[in-house]
Design an enzyme around this catalytic site. Structure first.
Site, PDB file in Angstrom:
ATOM      1  N   ASP A  29      -3.806  -6.282   5.032  1.00 15.28           N
ATOM      2  CA  ASP A  29      -4.790  -7.158   5.670  1.00 15.28           C
ATOM      3  C   ASP A  29      -4.743  -8.560   5.066  1.00 15.28           C
ATOM      4  O   ASP A  29      -5.071  -9.538   5.725  1.00 15.28           O
ATOM      5  CB  ASP A  29      -6.193  -6.559   5.515  1.00 15.28           C
ATOM      6  CG  ASP A  29      -6.351  -5.308   6.367  1.00 15.28           C
ATOM      7  OD1 ASP A  29      -5.812  -5.301   7.494  1.00 15.28           O
ATOM      8  OD2 ASP A  29      -6.991  -4.335   5.918  1.00 15.28           O
ATOM      9  N   PRO A  44      -2.325 -11.945  10.169  1.00 19.00           N
ATOM     10  CA  PRO A  44      -2.671 -11.769  11.583  1.00 19.00           C
ATOM     11  C   PRO A  44      -2.896 -10.294  11.890  1.00 19.00           C
ATOM     12  O   PRO A  44      -2.243  -9.434  11.286  1.00 19.00           O
ATOM     13  CB  PRO A  44      -1.438 -12.289  12.323  1.00 19.00           C
ATOM     14  CG  PRO A  44      -0.335 -12.279  11.314  1.00 19.00           C
ATOM     15  CD  PRO A  44      -0.962 -12.434   9.975  1.00 19.00           C
ATOM     16  N   ASP A  45      -3.815  -9.976  12.783  1.00 22.70           N
ATOM     17  CA  ASP A  45      -3.990  -8.583  13.223  1.00 22.70           C
ATOM     18  C   ASP A  45      -3.056  -8.373  14.416  1.00 22.70           C
ATOM     19  O   ASP A  45      -3.330  -8.828  15.530  1.00 22.70           O
ATOM     20  CB  ASP A  45      -5.449  -8.308  13.600  1.00 22.70           C
ATOM     21  CG  ASP A  45      -5.692  -6.819  13.786  1.00 22.70           C
ATOM     22  OD1 ASP A  45      -4.871  -6.161  14.471  1.00 22.70           O
ATOM     23  OD2 ASP A  45      -6.667  -6.296  13.225  1.00 22.70           O
ATOM     24  N   ILE A  46      -1.960  -7.695  14.140  1.00 26.48           N
ATOM     25  CA  ILE A  46      -0.893  -7.551  15.136  1.00 26.48           C
ATOM     26  C   ILE A  46      -1.397  -6.779  16.347  1.00 26.48           C
ATOM     27  O   ILE A  46      -1.212  -7.181  17.503  1.00 26.48           O
ATOM     28  CB  ILE A  46       0.323  -6.830  14.503  1.00 26.48           C
ATOM     29  CG1 ILE A  46       0.766  -7.588  13.248  1.00 26.48           C
ATOM     30  CG2 ILE A  46       1.462  -6.699  15.496  1.00 26.48           C
ATOM     31  CD1 ILE A  46       1.783  -6.865  12.387  1.00 26.48           C
ATOM     32  N   LYS A  98     -13.599   0.736  15.402  1.00 28.60           N
ATOM     33  CA  LYS A  98     -12.295   0.082  15.444  1.00 28.60           C
ATOM     34  C   LYS A  98     -11.748   0.030  16.867  1.00 28.60           C
ATOM     35  O   LYS A  98     -11.193  -0.976  17.303  1.00 28.60           O
ATOM     36  CB  LYS A  98     -11.323   0.854  14.542  1.00 28.60           C
ATOM     37  CG  LYS A  98     -10.281  -0.020  13.938  1.00 28.60           C
ATOM     38  CD  LYS A  98      -9.719   0.581  12.679  1.00 28.60           C
ATOM     39  CE  LYS A  98     -10.515   0.188  11.458  1.00 28.60           C
ATOM     40  NZ  LYS A  98      -9.912   0.617  10.214  1.00 28.60           N
ATOM     41  N   LYS A 150       8.332 -16.752 -11.331  1.00 26.73           N
ATOM     42  CA  LYS A 150       7.592 -15.599 -11.844  1.00 26.73           C
ATOM     43  C   LYS A 150       6.368 -16.076 -12.637  1.00 26.73           C
ATOM     44  O   LYS A 150       6.497 -16.935 -13.522  1.00 26.73           O
ATOM     45  CB  LYS A 150       8.516 -14.767 -12.749  1.00 26.73           C
ATOM     46  CG  LYS A 150       7.892 -13.473 -13.147  1.00 26.73           C
ATOM     47  CD  LYS A 150       8.857 -12.617 -13.940  1.00 26.73           C
ATOM     48  CE  LYS A 150       8.099 -11.483 -14.582  1.00 26.73           C
ATOM     49  NZ  LYS A 150       8.872 -10.791 -15.588  1.00 26.73           N
ATOM     50  N   ASN A 202       0.850  -1.195   0.000  1.00 27.15           N
ATOM     51  CA  ASN A 202       0.000   0.000   0.000  1.00 27.15           C
ATOM     52  C   ASN A 202       0.880   1.237   0.000  1.00 27.15           C
ATOM     53  O   ASN A 202       2.102   1.135   0.077  1.00 27.15           O
ATOM     54  CB  ASN A 202      -0.948  -0.024   1.204  1.00 27.15           C
ATOM     55  CG  ASN A 202      -0.183  -0.089   2.497  1.00 27.15           C
ATOM     56  OD1 ASN A 202       0.571   0.827   2.826  1.00 27.15           O
ATOM     57  ND2 ASN A 202      -0.331  -1.184   3.246  1.00 27.15           N
TER      58      ASN A 202
HETATM   59  O1  C5P Z   1      -6.273  -2.021   9.029  1.00 24.88           O
HETATM   60  P1  C5P Z   1      -6.992  -1.403  10.183  1.00 24.88           P
HETATM   61  O2  C5P Z   1      -7.772  -0.202   9.823  1.00 24.88           O
HETATM   62  O3  C5P Z   1      -7.734  -2.409  11.013  1.00 24.88           O
HETATM   63  O4  C5P Z   1      -5.833  -0.817  11.125  1.00 24.88           O
HETATM   64  C1  C5P Z   1      -6.108  -0.300  12.392  1.00 24.88           C
HETATM   65  C2  C5P Z   1      -4.938  -0.514  13.307  1.00 24.88           C
HETATM   66  O5  C5P Z   1      -4.601  -1.890  13.375  1.00 24.88           O
HETATM   67  C3  C5P Z   1      -3.653   0.189  12.918  1.00 24.88           C
HETATM   68  O6  C5P Z   1      -3.100   0.676  14.111  1.00 24.88           O
HETATM   69  C4  C5P Z   1      -2.790  -0.905  12.296  1.00 24.88           C
HETATM   70  O7  C5P Z   1      -1.420  -0.652  12.539  1.00 24.88           O
HETATM   71  C5  C5P Z   1      -3.248  -2.133  13.053  1.00 24.88           C
HETATM   72  N1  C5P Z   1      -3.198  -3.372  12.266  1.00 24.88           N
HETATM   73  C6  C5P Z   1      -2.371  -4.415  12.648  1.00 24.88           C
HETATM   74  N2  C5P Z   1      -2.366  -5.599  11.950  1.00 24.88           N
HETATM   75  C7  C5P Z   1      -3.154  -5.762  10.881  1.00 24.88           C
HETATM   76  C8  C5P Z   1      -4.010  -4.727  10.471  1.00 24.88           C
HETATM   77  C9  C5P Z   1      -4.008  -3.539  11.174  1.00 24.88           C
HETATM   78  O8  C5P Z   1      -1.620  -4.272  13.622  1.00 24.88           O
HETATM   79  N3  C5P Z   1      -3.144  -6.910  10.219  1.00 24.88           N
END
Ligand code: C5P
Length: 396
Positions: free
Chosen positions: A277, A304-306, A336, A287, A208
């Protein structure tokens, strides 16, 4: 905050020297004790009398000035100072300091200093981008010299680009941050910044447009506030803020691993990264070839959502999330914060934020909304850090 602070304001030869008069005025008005030293070139651009009138002190420019009783002006004039600020710092002046040259009063004062040095560079865009200037900048940063700016914009020479000195009020804000009480002293702050890159095949990635500027500004502001800062960074082309430990990662999974390792020993986690995401489910080892007109399907799976992971940790750090939205900022930000169970969320519109040096931020916490306004990312980052410091449990 600057009351009684002993500052040596150095002025090198650049047309932005006229703005240094306003800086001197701001510092004096804030109660600082400002001593001014100018290079010979600077005295040709603005007269020393201007600075004498503004600082209420004699102005120094000559290494051989006989007003200093023991002829040790090059040492004496900076001995009692708590900070030297050179604004503007020309390309020539940066080169001198980077190499330890001391052939006039101001450069000698810098080499003989005991206190920290802050430079506010100002020069033509080509001079700023010149390989030698960029090399010198790297040397100065490695030596712990604080660099304020420059920013991009119109230049006195008629060109446009990086090299414009920060406005005097912004430099004054940097000086205030330097002297500000270290509200995060003793705290460990973990910051993520930049985009992530998810491979599709050996040459293509999903990513991105995040520049990393906001995350880097947050890391710098936390460091200024006295924290021990670790910055986990996706691929960006930004210099590491002085005093910050940086860990480079590429994919969301790598960022996750780096954060998981450090989160348990962190007091604060500020998640500024624009984490992808989704990633390709089965990245090709070779390739991928053109499909001769047939549509190509790429199967994606979630990363994973860190932040959600860290926010869910038992005894985990105080978590701050960022929300970059293209519409309905308020609604998405509140949702959020609730879904990820965050004490604090910073929300901005992508239109305001992406790639820019400025931003507009609104904070959301249990007490409600706190607009931080519009400004340079570093200024907003300082306000964010201030807010975080106020939310941390106080030591008894
Ligand atoms: O992508 P999103 O809008 O959910 O991001 C919100 C927050 O979550 C941000 O602080 C982003 O750094 C964090 N995030 C993350 N891991 C992801 C997606 C988002 O830590 N996979």
């Amino acid at each position: 905050m600057l009351k009684g602070k002993r500052i040596l304001l150095g002025i090198a030869g650049g047309i932005a020297a006229y703005k240094a008069a306003m800086l001197a005025r701001l510092l004096v008005r804030a109660g600082a004790d400002v001593r001014v030293a100018m290079t010979e070139a600077a005295t040709r651009l603005v007269t020393p009398v201007t600075f004498q009138a503004l600082s209420n002190q004699p102005v120094w420019s000559d290494l051989w000035d006989q007003r200093v009783p023991d002829a040790m002006g090059h040492i004496e004039l900076s001995r009692d100072r708590e900070l030297i600020v050179v604004a503007p710092a020309s390309a020539d002046f940066m080169a001198k300091v980077a190499h330890g040259l001391a052939d006039d009063l101001l450069s000698t004062l810098c080499v003989a200093r005991r206190c920290p040095l802050m430079l506010a560079p100002a020069m033509n865009v080509e001079m700023w981008e010149n390989a030698a200037t960029q090399r010198n900048l790297g040397v100065l940063r490695d030596d712990g010299v604080l660099i304020e700016g420059p920013v991009a914009g119109d230049q006195a020479c008629g060109e446009t680009g990086y090299g414009r000195m920060l406005e005097p009020a912004q430099i004054a804000a940097g000086i205030e941050a330097f002297f500000a009480p270290k509200r995060l002293a003793g705290k460990r702050v973990l910051v993520t910044a930049g985009p992530t890159e998810e491979p599709i095949d050996p040459v293509r990635v999903l990513t991105n447009a995040s520049s990393g500027k906001m995350g880097y500004a947050v890391a710098r502001a936390a460091q200024e506030a006295g924290a021990e800062v670790t910055l986990v960074s996706g691929p960006v082309s930004l210099a590491t803020p002085a005093g910050v430990a940086r860990i480079d990662v590429r994919t969301a999974q790598e960022m996750f691993e780096a954060v998981k390792k450090r989160a348990p020993s962190s007091d604060v986690f500020i998640s500024v990264a624009a984490v992808a995401d989704y990633k390709a489910k089965n990245p090709s080892t070779q390739k991928i070839k053109k499909a001769n007109g047939r549509p190509v399907t790429l199967e994606l799976e979630e990363n994973p959502d860190i932040l959600a992971y860290v926010a869910g940790m038992k005894n985990g750090p105080f978590c701050v999330g960022f929300a970059a939205e293209s519409e309905k900022l308020d609604q998405h930000a509140k949702e959020k914060r609730a879904t990820k169970n965050l004490p604090l969320l910073a929300a901005n519109l992508v239109q305001d934020a992406l790639g820019a040096d400025t931003n507009s931020i609104v904070l959301y916490d249990d007490r409600g909304e706190h607009p931080l306004g519009t400004g340079a990312k570093l200024e907003l980052a300082r306000k964010l850090v201030e807010h975080v410091a106020g939310m941390l449990p106080q030591k008894k």
